[in-house]
Scaffold this motif. Structure first.
Motif, PDB file in Angstrom:
ATOM      1  N   ILE A  18       0.977  -1.165   0.034  1.00 29.36           N
ATOM      2  CA  ILE A  18       0.093   0.022   0.029  1.00 29.36           C
ATOM      3  C   ILE A  18       0.994   1.468   0.052  1.00 29.36           C
ATOM      4  O   ILE A  18       1.712   1.252   0.919  1.00 29.36           O
ATOM      5  CB  ILE A  18      -0.813   0.102   1.258  1.00 29.36           C
ATOM      6  N   ALA A  19       0.590   2.193  -0.933  1.00 32.78           N
ATOM      7  CA  ALA A  19       1.570   3.265  -0.947  1.00 32.78           C
ATOM      8  C   ALA A  19       0.877   4.383   0.007  1.00 32.78           C
ATOM      9  O   ALA A  19      -0.162   4.619   0.187  1.00 32.78           O
ATOM     10  CB  ALA A  19       1.618   3.903  -2.462  1.00 32.78           C
ATOM     11  N   HIS A  20       1.842   5.161   0.466  1.00 29.72           N
ATOM     12  CA  HIS A  20       1.727   6.349   1.138  1.00 29.72           C
ATOM     13  C   HIS A  20       1.771   7.575   0.382  1.00 29.72           C
ATOM     14  O   HIS A  20       2.620   7.958  -0.370  1.00 29.72           O
ATOM     15  CB  HIS A  20       2.740   6.532   2.374  1.00 29.72           C
ATOM     16  N   THR A  21       0.547   8.381   0.390  1.00 29.77           N
ATOM     17  CA  THR A  21       0.451   9.704  -0.417  1.00 29.77           C
ATOM     18  C   THR A  21       1.187  10.938   0.535  1.00 29.77           C
ATOM     19  O   THR A  21       1.605  10.406   1.403  1.00 29.77           O
ATOM     20  CB  THR A  21      -0.938  10.059  -0.915  1.00 29.77           C
ATOM     21  N   GLY A  22       0.642  12.034   0.052  1.00 21.46           N
ATOM     22  CA  GLY A  22       1.350  13.250   0.741  1.00 21.46           C
ATOM     23  C   GLY A  22       1.475  14.128  -0.322  1.00 21.46           C
ATOM     24  O   GLY A  22       1.378  13.890  -1.464  1.00 21.46           O
ATOM     25  N   VAL A  23       1.757  15.412   0.221  1.00 24.09           N
ATOM     26  CA  VAL A  23       2.093  16.538  -0.452  1.00 24.09           C
ATOM     27  C   VAL A  23       3.103  16.651  -1.063  1.00 24.09           C
ATOM     28  O   VAL A  23       4.524  16.219  -0.721  1.00 24.09           O
ATOM     29  CB  VAL A  23       1.512  17.920   0.027  1.00 24.09           C
ATOM     30  N   THR A  24       3.488  17.317  -2.403  1.00 27.80           N
ATOM     31  CA  THR A  24       4.724  17.739  -2.834  1.00 27.80           C
ATOM     32  C   THR A  24       5.214  19.172  -2.508  1.00 27.80           C
ATOM     33  O   THR A  24       4.169  19.839  -2.004  1.00 27.80           O
ATOM     34  CB  THR A  24       4.829  17.531  -4.340  1.00 27.80           C
ATOM     35  N   TRP A  50      -6.175  12.613   4.217  1.00 24.72           N
ATOM     36  CA  TRP A  50      -5.887  12.008   2.759  1.00 24.72           C
ATOM     37  C   TRP A  50      -7.211  11.218   2.312  1.00 24.72           C
ATOM     38  O   TRP A  50      -8.005  10.598   3.249  1.00 24.72           O
ATOM     39  CB  TRP A  50      -4.773  11.597   2.350  1.00 24.72           C
ATOM     40  N   ASP A  51      -7.418  10.985   1.081  1.00 19.94           N
ATOM     41  CA  ASP A  51      -8.381  10.385   0.489  1.00 19.94           C
ATOM     42  C   ASP A  51      -8.426   8.599   0.709  1.00 19.94           C
ATOM     43  O   ASP A  51      -9.662   8.035   0.691  1.00 19.94           O
ATOM     44  CB  ASP A  51      -8.901  10.736  -0.959  1.00 19.94           C
ATOM     45  N   PRO A  52      -7.282   8.045   0.552  1.00 17.91           N
ATOM     46  CA  PRO A  52      -7.377   6.502   0.559  1.00 17.91           C
ATOM     47  C   PRO A  52      -8.114   5.941   1.985  1.00 17.91           C
ATOM     48  O   PRO A  52      -8.785   5.007   1.803  1.00 17.91           O
ATOM     49  CB  PRO A  52      -5.918   6.086   0.409  1.00 17.91           C
ATOM     50  N   HIS A  60       4.258   3.130  15.619  1.00 17.32           N
ATOM     51  CA  HIS A  60       3.786   2.341  14.244  1.00 17.32           C
ATOM     52  C   HIS A  60       2.903   3.468  13.589  1.00 17.32           C
ATOM     53  O   HIS A  60       1.996   3.000  12.682  1.00 17.32           O
ATOM     54  CB  HIS A  60       2.604   1.297  14.885  1.00 17.32           C
ATOM     55  N   TYR A  61       2.781   4.644  13.765  1.00 19.42           N
ATOM     56  CA  TYR A  61       2.226   5.768  13.169  1.00 19.42           C
ATOM     57  C   TYR A  61       2.229   5.882  11.617  1.00 19.42           C
ATOM     58  O   TYR A  61       1.287   5.829  11.014  1.00 19.42           O
ATOM     59  CB  TYR A  61       2.284   7.102  13.846  1.00 19.42           C
ATOM     60  N   PHE A  62       3.662   5.557  11.273  1.00 17.23           N
ATOM     61  CA  PHE A  62       3.990   5.627   9.850  1.00 17.23           C
ATOM     62  C   PHE A  62       3.772   4.506   9.121  1.00 17.23           C
ATOM     63  O   PHE A  62       4.170   4.292   8.077  1.00 17.23           O
ATOM     64  CB  PHE A  62       5.384   6.276   9.934  1.00 17.23           C
ATOM     65  N   ASP A  63       3.307   3.366   9.930  1.00  9.03           N
ATOM     66  CA  ASP A  63       2.653   2.295   9.191  1.00  9.03           C
ATOM     67  C   ASP A  63       1.291   2.517   8.247  1.00  9.03           C
ATOM     68  O   ASP A  63       1.170   1.761   7.343  1.00  9.03           O
ATOM     69  CB  ASP A  63       2.394   0.959  10.077  1.00  9.03           C
ATOM     70  N   TRP A  64       0.593   3.240   8.913  1.00 11.54           N
ATOM     71  CA  TRP A  64      -0.644   3.603   8.435  1.00 11.54           C
ATOM     72  C   TRP A  64      -0.817   5.059   7.718  1.00 11.54           C
ATOM     73  O   TRP A  64      -1.806   5.429   7.115  1.00 11.54           O
ATOM     74  CB  TRP A  64      -1.681   3.426   9.429  1.00 11.54           C
ATOM     75  N   HIS A  65       0.023   5.930   8.035  1.00  6.73           N
ATOM     76  CA  HIS A  65       0.077   7.473   7.956  1.00  6.73           C
ATOM     77  C   HIS A  65      -0.025   7.660   6.209  1.00  6.73           C
ATOM     78  O   HIS A  65       0.656   7.032   5.414  1.00  6.73           O
ATOM     79  CB  HIS A  65       1.354   8.128   8.416  1.00  6.73           C
ATOM     80  N   HIS A  66      -1.153   8.431   5.855  1.00  3.96           N
ATOM     81  CA  HIS A  66      -1.356   8.741   4.409  1.00  3.96           C
ATOM     82  C   HIS A  66      -1.793   7.496   3.636  1.00  3.96           C
ATOM     83  O   HIS A  66      -1.425   7.535   2.473  1.00  3.96           O
ATOM     84  CB  HIS A  66      -0.145   9.501   4.072  1.00  3.96           C
ATOM     85  N   THR A  67      -2.321   6.256   4.152  1.00  9.03           N
ATOM     86  CA  THR A  67      -2.711   5.227   3.351  1.00  9.03           C
ATOM     87  C   THR A  67      -4.104   4.698   3.753  1.00  9.03           C
ATOM     88  O   THR A  67      -4.804   5.333   4.343  1.00  9.03           O
ATOM     89  CB  THR A  67      -1.926   4.200   3.889  1.00  9.03           C
ATOM     90  N   ALA A  68      -4.413   3.898   2.870  1.00 10.15           N
ATOM     91  CA  ALA A  68      -5.715   3.283   2.978  1.00 10.15           C
ATOM     92  C   ALA A  68      -5.947   2.535   4.257  1.00 10.15           C
ATOM     93  O   ALA A  68      -7.100   2.378   4.630  1.00 10.15           O
ATOM     94  CB  ALA A  68      -6.104   2.393   1.726  1.00 10.15           C
ATOM     95  N   ASN A  69      -4.898   2.392   5.001  1.00  7.92           N
ATOM     96  CA  ASN A  69      -5.126   1.698   6.290  1.00  7.92           C
ATOM     97  C   ASN A  69      -5.145   2.715   7.577  1.00  7.92           C
ATOM     98  O   ASN A  69      -5.173   2.172   8.583  1.00  7.92           O
ATOM     99  CB  ASN A  69      -3.683   0.784   6.518  1.00  7.92           C
ATOM    100  N   ASP A  70      -5.278   4.061   7.233  1.00  7.45           N
ATOM    101  CA  ASP A  70      -5.581   4.900   8.253  1.00  7.45           C
ATOM    102  C   ASP A  70      -7.254   4.740   8.394  1.00  7.45           C
ATOM    103  O   ASP A  70      -8.045   5.568   8.091  1.00  7.45           O
ATOM    104  CB  ASP A  70      -5.179   6.289   7.731  1.00  7.45           C
ATOM    105  N   THR A  71      -7.632   3.846   9.395  1.00  8.40           N
ATOM    106  CA  THR A  71      -8.977   3.568   9.635  1.00  8.40           C
ATOM    107  C   THR A  71      -9.073   3.441  11.207  1.00  8.40           C
ATOM    108  O   THR A  71      -7.977   3.415  11.868  1.00  8.40           O
ATOM    109  CB  THR A  71      -9.291   2.314   8.987  1.00  8.40           C
ATOM    110  N   LEU A  72     -10.210   3.415  11.567  1.00  5.19           N
ATOM    111  CA  LEU A  72     -10.666   3.675  13.180  1.00  5.19           C
ATOM    112  C   LEU A  72     -10.079   2.502  13.937  1.00  5.19           C
ATOM    113  O   LEU A  72      -9.721   2.618  15.021  1.00  5.19           O
ATOM    114  CB  LEU A  72     -12.372   3.489  13.190  1.00  5.19           C
ATOM    115  N   ASP A  73      -9.802   1.356  13.309  1.00  6.90           N
ATOM    116  CA  ASP A  73      -9.238   0.004  14.136  1.00  6.90           C
ATOM    117  C   ASP A  73      -7.841   0.330  14.660  1.00  6.90           C
ATOM    118  O   ASP A  73      -7.269  -0.376  15.439  1.00  6.90           O
ATOM    119  CB  ASP A  73      -9.258  -1.258  13.297  1.00  6.90           C
TER     120      ASP A  73
END
Length: 478
Positions: free
Chosen positions: A206-212, A287-289, A423-436
């Motif tokens: 899963i890729a991590h998005t973010g701003v340029t 972010w949107d994912p 573990h914050y950057f395991d999920w940061h800006h990804t589709a895995n940033d979810t409530l669980d």
């Protein structure tokens, strides 16, 4: 001991008395109430209910998307539901960037798909995608030093790998590769830009998005995307064969005009000094994912819930508690900058501030940027926070968090409250940033920390040193 002349002795006593009277302290009654708030917060479910509501009823909140307005309406309604005395918004205008579709692939020598995601403010590729040879750099410094002829017409790939850290400090370089890399590559004539995702999940495709860093409308821009860590590993293996490697990027995205959103603000009005403010908050966009649970639904929930606990005390706090749900932090602190510009002349009225924007892990460290005479009050706050596992580091400055860093830069006294970001950057800006990803007990500890320090700052006898330019020599401490 040599006797001092009476006049010098009297002057010394007056000076000592003056210093004592200027010291900021927190009354014993306020300390006792703060301890009660702290303990109560550990068993309060308001924050979990708030972040559940936001991520379920609104979901992803990309700035400028249809969900942006829904999120603002949600925040206005939630502030009112929680009993805030004053609820309002302030407009924020920013470039409107949209993501529509994205894909990538190795074209040669070993054709196969790649998992990637477009970066904020990236332009799209031509219809049918962009195919070009890849040139790899191991660091941002290596890219900076590269001869433009070595990258012209190619896709630049920077392979910096983050590692898990409790304070997340590897993100300093990870974000720099993502933000600064694309403009550098574009200026050297590159056709496109790829980076290994700024993340620490080494086994998730899963890729991590973010701003340029594309900000100058006159400067050249190029399509830019992040690879998932496993796909970056795969690209490394292909490059290791020593053959020319061609990659195709197909990004349908870009800036399509301007959008006006808003910072949403709720206040608990102070009973004695309503014009003096303790400022907290988080950013409402995401972010949107994913659904923006840890980034930054948690920060919104923590600060709303802390203020709600103070609101429910038998007596109102002496100073106003202001919770700010900032607009569009993700693509360049737009809400933060607009807020600081609008309120710069009022900086002396800000008692103390910081925002929450590093997930929901337990807070383990506090630092502060305050006037010397307020250090004793900070130590009092630290004493009440110590049972929560928060250590006070008097050697570090306080930066005010992500969004309130802009008010700190103008002279607001500020804290930094560091959460466990292992573990914050395991999920940061990804589709895995979810409530669980949020542990309710850890979230409650955050609320306890915020309710405690906010109340104590609101009740302090004296101020913490906010004034225009007061901390000009300070580093952010973030």
């Amino acid at each position: 001991m040599r006797r001092l002349p009476l006049t010098l002795l009297a002057a010394g006593l007056l000076l000592a008395g003056g210093i004592a009277s200027a010291a900021t302290t927190i009354p014993a009654t306020a300390v006792k109430t703060a301890e009660q708030l702290r303990d109560q917060a550990l068993h309060d479910g308001t924050a979990m209910a708030v972040v559940t509501s936001l991520t379920t009823e609104v979901g992803p909140r990309l700035a400028g998307s249809a969900a942006d307005l829904r999120a603002r309406e949600w925040a206005l309604a939630k502030f009112r539901e929680l009993g805030f005395d004053k609820v309002y918004s302030e407009p924020v205008t920013f470039p409107l960037w949209q993501r529509r579709s994205e894909s990538g692939a190795i074209v040669a020598p070993f054709p196969q798909p790649l998992v990637l995601t477009a970066l904020g403010y990236s332009p799209g590729t031509p219809a049918g995608g962009l195919s070009a040879q890849v040139v790899k750099f191991d660091s941002l410094e290596a890219l900076k030093a590269a001869d433009p002829s070595s990258v012209k017409g190619k896709i630049v790939y920077v392979d910096y790998q983050m590692h898990r850290q409790k304070d997340g400090h590897d993100y300093g370089m990870g974000s720099a590769v993502r933000v600064a890399g694309p403009p550098i590559a574009a200026a050297k004539g590159a056709a496109g830009y790829l980076l290994r995702s700024a993340g620490t999940d080494m086994h998730q495709r899963i890729a991590h998005t973010g701003v340029t860093g594309f900000r100058d409308p006159k400067a050249r821009t190029i399509p830019a995307a992040a690879l998932s860590n496993p796909d970056a590993d795969q690209l490394d293996r292909v490059l290791a064969y020593g053959k020319p490697v061609t990659v195709r990027m197909d990004l349908d995205c870009g800036i399509v005009g301007e959008y006006t959103g808003a910072n949403v603000i709720g206040e608990i009005t102070g009973s004695k000094h309503p014009d003096q403010v303790v400022a907290i908050g988080g950013h409402l966009d995401s972010w949107d994912p994913g659904t923006g649970a840890i980034d930054d639904g948690a920060g919104i929930a923590i600060t709303m819930a802390a203020a709600k606990l103070i609101h429910d005390l038998p007596q109102r706090p002496d100073r106003t508690i202001r919770v700010i749900a900032f607009a569009n932090e993700e693509m360049g602190l737009w809400g933060s900058r607009a807020y600081a510009q609008k309120h710069a002349s009022e900086v002396a009225k800000f008692q103390l501030g910081t925002d929450s924007d590093f997930g929901a892990g337990k807070i383990w460290r506090m630092s502060a940027s305050v006037k010397p005479e307020a250090r004793g009050a900070i130590e009092q706050i630290a004493g009440v926070l110590a049972p929560l596992g928060v250590a006070y580091d008097a050697t570090r400055p306080g930066g005010g968090g992500s969004d309130l860093s802009q008010m700190h830069a103008r002279g607001m006294a500020a804290l930094s409250l560091t959460q466990d970001g292992t573990h914050y950057f395991d999920w940061h800006h990804t589709a895995n940033d979810t409530l669980d990803k949020i542990d309710p007990a850890d979230l409650a500890q955050n609320v306890a920390v915020y309710a405690t320090w906010v109340y104590m700052a609101a009740q302090a006898d004296g101020d913490f040193g906010s004034a225009p330019g007061a901390f000009a020599e300070d580093s952010t401490g973030e």
